[in-house]
Design a protein around this motif. Structure first.
Motif, PDB file in Angstrom:
ATOM      1  N   PHE A 139       0.839  -1.187   0.000  1.00 51.01           N
ATOM      2  CA  PHE A 139       0.000   0.000   0.000  1.00 51.01           C
ATOM      3  C   PHE A 139       0.883   1.249   0.000  1.00 51.01           C
ATOM      4  O   PHE A 139       2.003   1.237   0.539  1.00 51.01           O
ATOM      5  N   TYR A 146      -3.088   4.086  -2.413  1.00 44.71           N
ATOM      6  CA  TYR A 146      -3.013   3.081  -3.472  1.00 44.71           C
ATOM      7  C   TYR A 146      -2.971   1.683  -2.875  1.00 44.71           C
ATOM      8  O   TYR A 146      -2.349   1.447  -1.835  1.00 44.71           O
ATOM      9  N   ASP A 147      -3.622   0.746  -3.586  1.00 41.98           N
ATOM     10  CA  ASP A 147      -3.563  -0.645  -3.150  1.00 41.98           C
ATOM     11  C   ASP A 147      -2.292  -1.298  -3.688  1.00 41.98           C
ATOM     12  O   ASP A 147      -1.527  -0.661  -4.434  1.00 41.98           O
ATOM     13  N   LEU A 172      -7.389   3.613  -4.072  1.00 35.98           N
ATOM     14  CA  LEU A 172      -8.527   3.345  -3.208  1.00 35.98           C
ATOM     15  C   LEU A 172      -9.271   4.635  -2.881  1.00 35.98           C
ATOM     16  O   LEU A 172     -10.472   4.622  -2.622  1.00 35.98           O
ATOM     17  N   LEU A 186      -6.840  -0.296   4.716  1.00 28.91           N
ATOM     18  CA  LEU A 186      -5.804  -1.205   4.234  1.00 28.91           C
ATOM     19  C   LEU A 186      -6.180  -2.607   4.708  1.00 28.91           C
ATOM     20  O   LEU A 186      -6.220  -2.887   5.911  1.00 28.91           O
ATOM     21  N   ASP A 187      -6.463  -3.473   3.754  1.00 23.19           N
ATOM     22  CA  ASP A 187      -6.961  -4.813   4.054  1.00 23.19           C
ATOM     23  C   ASP A 187      -5.815  -5.815   3.942  1.00 23.19           C
ATOM     24  O   ASP A 187      -5.257  -5.995   2.850  1.00 23.19           O
ATOM     25  N   VAL A 228      -6.121  -8.385   1.114  1.00 23.85           N
ATOM     26  CA  VAL A 228      -5.758  -7.895  -0.214  1.00 23.85           C
ATOM     27  C   VAL A 228      -4.245  -7.927  -0.387  1.00 23.85           C
ATOM     28  O   VAL A 228      -3.723  -8.311  -1.450  1.00 23.85           O
ATOM     29  N   THR A 276      -2.517 -10.257  -3.199  1.00 28.06           N
ATOM     30  CA  THR A 276      -1.714  -9.619  -4.250  1.00 28.06           C
ATOM     31  C   THR A 276      -0.313 -10.191  -4.268  1.00 28.06           C
ATOM     32  O   THR A 276       0.235 -10.486  -5.347  1.00 28.06           O
TER      33      THR A 276
END
Length: 285
Positions: free
Chosen positions: A210, A232-233, A239, A254-255, A258, A262
């Protein structure tokens, strides 16, 4: 290299774009406190404000009044300056970690463009000094000599400031230290929107992490800034993103799932060879 495990729980962050007043550290700290309160009200536990926000990114003022614009840093890195009291209180009351741009004066006399971190207890310290100075900054400041990683619970964040993020190696060094994210207080001038939007999305994708990008906005030419603050992801997708003008607080979650997904799908960090591109053939066409 093998990336570290993803954190256990999501984390809500905020990227701020705002227009500080040149030379008014006390007033800008009040503004930073207000914006932190707004971010906290939307759930943020990490708040990132722009580069040199406390004195404002205004080189004529920074050159004319270093005593008034700089924060004095103690030997242990802490900053005890009453002008910061509103911001300390906002961090403490909101149980938030605040990263904000400052001009710092170190005990050895060095003057740096710095990331000031105010922790959840309201303690302020200079956590990182900008390593890559841009243009006329070199006439006012000295570069930092090391990177820095900020720990927030089990999240790891590399710290960068503006021009640092233009160098892929800087973000990669953060990732190599286990960063899940990269926090970047910045000051991009009007006319640089293409580069602004490309660099930080690229650092996210390069390192599957992130990125939280804060930026100054508005102001008077030639020191007029273009906002576009964003989160940003890990694939470089926004995001949240701000407009090119106007104060704003961009909040995103922030996950860790994810992040893990990724990094499993795009394994650049794990696949990076130690000597990437070092041996080369030369061909004639």
């Amino acid at each position: 290299m093998t990336p570290p495990a993803a954190p256990a729980a999501p984390l809500t962050v905020a990227a701020v774009q705002a227009d500080p007043v040149p030379g008014d550290v006390a007033g800008n700290a009040v503004t930073a406190a207000r914006l932190t309160g707004r971010a906290v009200a939307e759930g943020a536990r990490v708040v990132v404000l722009p580069e040199l926000f406390l004195p404002a990114y205004h080189p004529p003022t920074l050159a004319a009044d270093p005593a008034g614009t700089d924060l004095a840093v103690a030997e242990d890195g802490t900053v005890d300056d009453a002008r910061l009291d509103p911001l300390r209180a906002a961090a403490r009351d909101g149980a938030a970690v605040v990263v904000v741009g400052a001009a710092a004066r170190h005990p050895d006399g060095r003057r740096t463009v710095s990331a000031l971190v105010v922790d959840r207890g309201g303690v302020a310290c200079v956590a990182y000094d900008k390593q890559q100075l841009w243009g006329d900054e070199r006439e006012l400041f000295q570069p930092g000599g090391r990177g820095a990683t900020l720990l927030v619970d089990d999240w790891r964040f590399g710290l960068g400031i503006c021009y640092d993020g233009c160098f892929p190696e800087h973000g990669r060094a953060a990732a190599a230290d286990g960063a899940h994210g990269y926090l970047c207080p910045s000051g991009y001038l009007a006319g640089s929107a293409h580069r602004r939007d490309l660099y930080y999305a690229a650092r996210a994708l390069d390192n599957t992490m992130f990125v939280v990008f804060a930026n100054a906005v508005d102001g008077a030419d030639p020191w007029r800034f273009n906002g576009g603050a964003a989160v940003y992801d890990p694939e470089g997708r926004a995001l949240a993103r701000g407009a090119d003008t106007g104060e704003d607080v961009l909040v995103a979650v922030l996950d860790p799932a994810v992040l893990a997904e990724t990094r499993a799908a795009h394994s650049m960090l794990a696949d990076l060879p130690a000597d990437a591109g070092a041996a080369r053939a030369v061909l004639r066409g």
